[in-house]
Design a protein around this motif. Structure first.
Motif, PDB file in Angstrom:
ATOM      1  N   LEU A 310       0.827  -1.208   0.000  1.00 47.66           N
ATOM      2  CA  LEU A 310       0.000   0.000   0.000  1.00 47.66           C
ATOM      3  C   LEU A 310       0.856   1.250   0.000  1.00 47.66           C
ATOM      4  N   TRP A 311       1.939   1.254   0.770  1.00 45.39           N
ATOM      5  CA  TRP A 311       2.812   2.418   0.812  1.00 45.39           C
ATOM      6  C   TRP A 311       3.400   2.725  -0.570  1.00 45.39           C
ATOM      7  N   GLU A 312       3.630   1.681  -1.376  1.00 48.73           N
ATOM      8  CA  GLU A 312       4.250   1.864  -2.689  1.00 48.73           C
ATOM      9  C   GLU A 312       3.232   2.235  -3.760  1.00 48.73           C
ATOM     10  N   THR A 313       1.989   1.752  -3.643  1.00 46.48           N
ATOM     11  CA  THR A 313       1.029   1.881  -4.736  1.00 46.48           C
ATOM     12  C   THR A 313      -0.115   2.841  -4.449  1.00 46.48           C
ATOM     13  N   SER A 314      -0.231   3.333  -3.237  1.00 46.31           N
ATOM     14  CA  SER A 314      -1.376   4.173  -2.889  1.00 46.31           C
ATOM     15  C   SER A 314      -1.404   5.444  -3.719  1.00 46.31           C
ATOM     16  N   ASP A 315      -2.623   5.872  -4.121  1.00 43.02           N
ATOM     17  CA  ASP A 315      -2.753   7.126  -4.850  1.00 43.02           C
ATOM     18  C   ASP A 315      -2.660   8.332  -3.924  1.00 43.02           C
ATOM     19  N   THR A 316      -2.633   8.070  -2.609  1.00 43.89           N
ATOM     20  CA  THR A 316      -2.420   9.135  -1.624  1.00 43.89           C
ATOM     21  C   THR A 316      -1.280   8.733  -0.697  1.00 43.89           C
ATOM     22  N   PRO A 317      -0.052   8.783  -1.178  1.00 45.78           N
ATOM     23  CA  PRO A 317       1.104   8.353  -0.374  1.00 45.78           C
ATOM     24  C   PRO A 317       1.459   9.373   0.701  1.00 45.78           C
ATOM     25  N   VAL A 318       0.661   9.416   1.750  1.00 40.00           N
ATOM     26  CA  VAL A 318       0.846  10.442   2.780  1.00 40.00           C
ATOM     27  C   VAL A 318       2.160  10.294   3.527  1.00 40.00           C
ATOM     28  N   ARG A 319       2.766   9.123   3.472  1.00 33.14           N
ATOM     29  CA  ARG A 319       4.019   8.924   4.204  1.00 33.14           C
ATOM     30  C   ARG A 319       5.231   9.488   3.475  1.00 33.14           C
ATOM     31  N   SER A 320       5.101   9.730   2.176  1.00 32.03           N
ATOM     32  CA  SER A 320       6.279  10.136   1.410  1.00 32.03           C
ATOM     33  C   SER A 320       6.139  11.493   0.728  1.00 32.03           C
ATOM     34  N   GLN A 321       4.948  12.061   0.688  1.00 31.75           N
ATOM     35  CA  GLN A 321       4.769  13.296  -0.065  1.00 31.75           C
ATOM     36  C   GLN A 321       4.699  14.542   0.804  1.00 31.75           C
ATOM     37  N   LEU A 322       4.897  14.423   2.100  1.00 33.70           N
ATOM     38  CA  LEU A 322       4.871  15.602   2.954  1.00 33.70           C
ATOM     39  C   LEU A 322       6.186  16.363   2.789  1.00 33.70           C
ATOM     40  N   PRO A 323       6.152  17.592   2.273  1.00 29.34           N
ATOM     41  CA  PRO A 323       7.385  18.372   2.069  1.00 29.34           C
ATOM     42  C   PRO A 323       7.890  18.946   3.396  1.00 29.34           C
ATOM     43  N   LEU A 324       8.693  18.169   4.086  1.00 31.30           N
ATOM     44  CA  LEU A 324       9.132  18.573   5.418  1.00 31.30           C
ATOM     45  C   LEU A 324       9.952  19.857   5.400  1.00 31.30           C
ATOM     46  N   ASP A 325      10.716  20.076   4.332  1.00 35.61           N
ATOM     47  CA  ASP A 325      11.545  21.272   4.298  1.00 35.61           C
ATOM     48  C   ASP A 325      10.701  22.543   4.311  1.00 35.61           C
ATOM     49  N   ALA A 326       9.477  22.445   3.782  1.00 41.56           N
ATOM     50  CA  ALA A 326       8.588  23.604   3.780  1.00 41.56           C
ATOM     51  C   ALA A 326       7.615  23.583   4.951  1.00 41.56           C
ATOM     52  N   VAL A 327       7.124  22.374   5.288  1.00 42.53           N
ATOM     53  CA  VAL A 327       6.107  22.270   6.329  1.00 42.53           C
ATOM     54  C   VAL A 327       6.692  22.503   7.716  1.00 42.53           C
ATOM     55  N   GLY A 328       7.918  22.015   7.938  1.00 41.98           N
ATOM     56  CA  GLY A 328       8.512  22.131   9.269  1.00 41.98           C
ATOM     57  C   GLY A 328       8.590  23.561   9.769  1.00 41.98           C
ATOM     58  N   PRO A 329       9.260  24.473   9.048  1.00 35.80           N
ATOM     59  CA  PRO A 329       9.315  25.866   9.514  1.00 35.80           C
ATOM     60  C   PRO A 329       7.941  26.520   9.600  1.00 35.80           C
ATOM     61  N   ALA A 330       7.046  26.180   8.667  1.00 32.47           N
ATOM     62  CA  ALA A 330       5.716  26.777   8.703  1.00 32.47           C
ATOM     63  C   ALA A 330       4.960  26.367   9.954  1.00 32.47           C
ATOM     64  N   LEU A 331       5.047  25.089  10.306  1.00 34.52           N
ATOM     65  CA  LEU A 331       4.374  24.621  11.514  1.00 34.52           C
ATOM     66  C   LEU A 331       4.969  25.271  12.763  1.00 34.52           C
ATOM     67  N   ALA A 332       6.287  25.361  12.802  1.00 37.27           N
ATOM     68  CA  ALA A 332       6.921  25.977  13.965  1.00 37.27           C
ATOM     69  C   ALA A 332       6.463  27.423  14.130  1.00 37.27           C
ATOM     70  N   GLN A 333       6.391  28.174  13.020  1.00 36.61           N
ATOM     71  CA  GLN A 333       5.953  29.560  13.091  1.00 36.61           C
ATOM     72  C   GLN A 333       4.481  29.640  13.498  1.00 36.61           C
ATOM     73  N   LEU A 334       3.667  28.720  12.961  1.00 32.47           N
ATOM     74  CA  LEU A 334       2.245  28.707  13.305  1.00 32.47           C
ATOM     75  C   LEU A 334       2.032  28.447  14.787  1.00 32.47           C
ATOM     76  N   TYR A 335       2.756  27.487  15.355  1.00 35.83           N
ATOM     77  CA  TYR A 335       2.598  27.172  16.770  1.00 35.83           C
ATOM     78  C   TYR A 335       3.046  28.337  17.661  1.00 35.83           C
ATOM     79  N   ARG A 336       4.081  29.032  17.235  1.00 35.86           N
ATOM     80  CA  ARG A 336       4.518  30.201  18.009  1.00 35.86           C
ATOM     81  C   ARG A 336       3.427  31.270  18.027  1.00 35.86           C
ATOM     82  N   LYS A 337       2.788  31.470  16.884  1.00 29.74           N
ATOM     83  CA  LYS A 337       1.714  32.455  16.822  1.00 29.74           C
ATOM     84  C   LYS A 337       0.519  32.022  17.666  1.00 29.74           C
ATOM     85  N   MET A 338       0.208  30.734  17.647  1.00 36.96           N
ATOM     86  CA  MET A 338      -0.930  30.237  18.429  1.00 36.96           C
ATOM     87  C   MET A 338      -0.702  30.437  19.914  1.00 36.96           C
ATOM     88  N   ASN A 339       0.530  30.266  20.357  1.00 37.00           N
ATOM     89  CA  ASN A 339       0.833  30.458  21.773  1.00 37.00           C
ATOM     90  C   ASN A 339       0.717  31.919  22.192  1.00 37.00           C
TER      91      ASN A 339
END
Length: 492
Positions: A310-339
């Motif tokens: 399933l990890w290899e053939t899924s049409d929604t490969p959520v385990r491999s398509q998350l762009p961590l280089d972009a999402v990581g800093p964005a999440l960190a900034q979002l959490y700081r604002k929420m606090n």
């Protein structure tokens, strides 16, 4: 390991008089799991607190134990009579099991830990399984602080690891401190990520465990309200599908002697889950308990080769398509604002003060200067909000022909009485419960799911285990048979 059979235990809280009595009660579930050839057994949240009553002594503690004995189906007529009297007397004396347990945990936490370790480590070794023990309030091995934690034991009875609850419920706050972190526990059946209670409601927890290499997500719950159970169940389904992992969640059910506030019974329906692509009707459920209040042993087979495919053939490969280089800093900034956000609903509705952008000053004559009134914070009402869209209901007194003519030509319409008849009869909830009670066949060949409930609804009793606490329990003949000791040659 290519496949794994997991057993999920739905258990009632009792007040055993001795540790051996409690150990024998646990053997009922483990014998059923053994008959299903389960290699991983999961118990619910707070069921480990049942090691405390055998350690309590005194008149009031004995009253509570006798009262609990009267609620069991196997009790004699004398035990029911004396237990009812003991329960009334305990209520008159304001006897509180939670207070007595808290006092013991404060003065002798090591004694509770030793009893917990002896019972569950011994049973894991006796039945040769990997056992996710029920959580209990125990001293953390790292710093000795009381926490709501769960221990995982290996087939040899050794401790493989533990997880403390991080997001505390109000019921936890007077007895425990929050845990520090979430870590994956390496076991013979795979790497386990544990989530207790409110930890299930945060997507970041499941993602953190998945990125640490978790292969199985295990949840434990103890809910005295239906809405809390539904939230925990939905959270477990989401964490499972978010990370495309196998998952199971076990709930504590039945009579409640431990809550700090209301003593509503514990409710829940334990379940074994798999990604939607690997389950019938894409439900995410392999098997689920049929009752909110009865004990049960659920089992299902997890196929890791199918999961890897399933990890290899899924049409929604959520385990491999998350762009961590972009999402990581964005999440960190979002959490700081929420606090930094202000608290309270009034602050959320307050319109922010608009600041004019800074511009370079230029020479101005007096006639060009314009006075602009300063905007101040104001509270928006519903009448002030713009209308973005409206919805028109097409059903009602209109005929089918009028409804079809009122819709755009490109919209396909197939109207039947069920399309716009929303009236439900009183048995709809019972039908739904019955439908969910039946284990569904696996989506792929070889997937099997089984479920046995140890309590059935007696004739004339309300559904979902709504019988009063004083009424007797009804259990199936299968569980009665499991109460009998096994022959030594049948143990393995």
């Amino acid at each position: 390991m290519k496949t794994l059979i997991v057993a999920c235990i739905q258990q009632k809280m009792r007040l055993p008089q001795t540790l051996e009595e409690y150990r024998e009660d646990l053997r009922r579930f483990l014998r059923a799991a053994e008959n299903k050839r389960a290699r991983l057994v999961v118990f619910p949240e707070l069921a480990g607190v049942m090691v405390i009553p055998p350690l309590l002594s005194g008149f009031q503690a004995n009253l509570l134990k006798r009262s609990d004995l009267a609620r069991r189906r196997q009790s004699s007529l004398w035990q029911k009579f004396s237990g009812g009297f003991s329960g009334a007397l305990a209520g008159w004396l304001n006897t509180d099991f939670r207070q007595m347990a808290g006092a013991l945990l404060t003065t002798q936490p090591e004694r509770v830990w030793e009893a917990y370790d002896e019972v569950f480590g011994g049973l894991a070794q006796e039945f040769d399984v990997t056992l996710v023990a029920p959580s209990a309030y125990l001293p953390d091995p790292l710093d000795g602080v009381l926490r709501n934690l769960t221990v995982v034991y290996g087939p040899s009875g050794e401790r493989l690891g533990y997880q403390a609850k991080r997001v505390l419920h109000p019921e936890d706050e007077d007895l425990a401190q929050p845990g520090h972190e979430w870590n994956v526990i390496q076991t013979p059946v795979g790497r386990i990520g544990l989530m207790l209670g409110g930890d299930l409601l945060y997507p970041e927890v499941g993602r953190l465990l998945a990125y640490q290499g978790a292969e199985l997500l295990i949840g434990q719950g103890a809910a005295t309200e239906r809405v809390l159970y539904e939230k925990l169940r939905a959270g477990m389904l989401a964490r499972m599908q978010d990370n495309q992992l196998f998952a199971a969640i076990s709930f504590l059910v039945g009579h409640n002697e431990f809550s700090r506030r209301q003593r509503d019974p514990f409710v829940g329906r334990s379940s074994v889950m798999a990604p939607q692509e690997l389950t019938p009707r894409a439900s995410g459920i392999l098997v689920e308990s049929s009752n909110f209040r009865s004990e049960s042993v659920l089992s299902a087979l997890w196929d890791f080769e199918e999961l890897a495919e399933l990890w290899e053939t899924s049409d929604t490969p959520v385990r491999s398509q998350l762009p961590l280089d972009a999402v990581g800093p964005a999440l960190a900034q979002l959490y700081r604002k929420m606090n930094q956000l202000p608290e309270g609903p009034e602050a959320l509705l307050a319109a922010p003060e608009v600041q004019e952008p800074e511009t370079k000053e230029r020479p101005m004559v007096m006639e060009e200067r314009v006075t602009v009134p300063k905007r101040t914070k104001s509270i928006l009402s519903l009448d002030d909000l713009p209308v973005l869209a409206s919805v028109t209901s097409y059903w009602g007194d209109a005929s089918d022909t009028e409804i079809k003519e009122s819709l755009p030509a490109h919209v396909p319409v197939s109207l039947t009485p069920e399309t716009y008849d929303w009236e439900l009869d009183e048995s709809s909830e019972a039908i739904e419960s019955q439908a969910l009670a039946t284990p569904e066949a696996g989506a792929a060949e070889g997937v099997k799911a089984q479920s046995e409930d140890t309590q059935t609804v007696a004739a004339g009793q309300p559904d979902e285990g709504q019988a009063e606490d004083g009424e007797s329990e009804e259990e199936t003949q299968e569980m009665d048979a499991l109460l009998e000791p096994r022959a030594e040659d049948d143990r393995r």
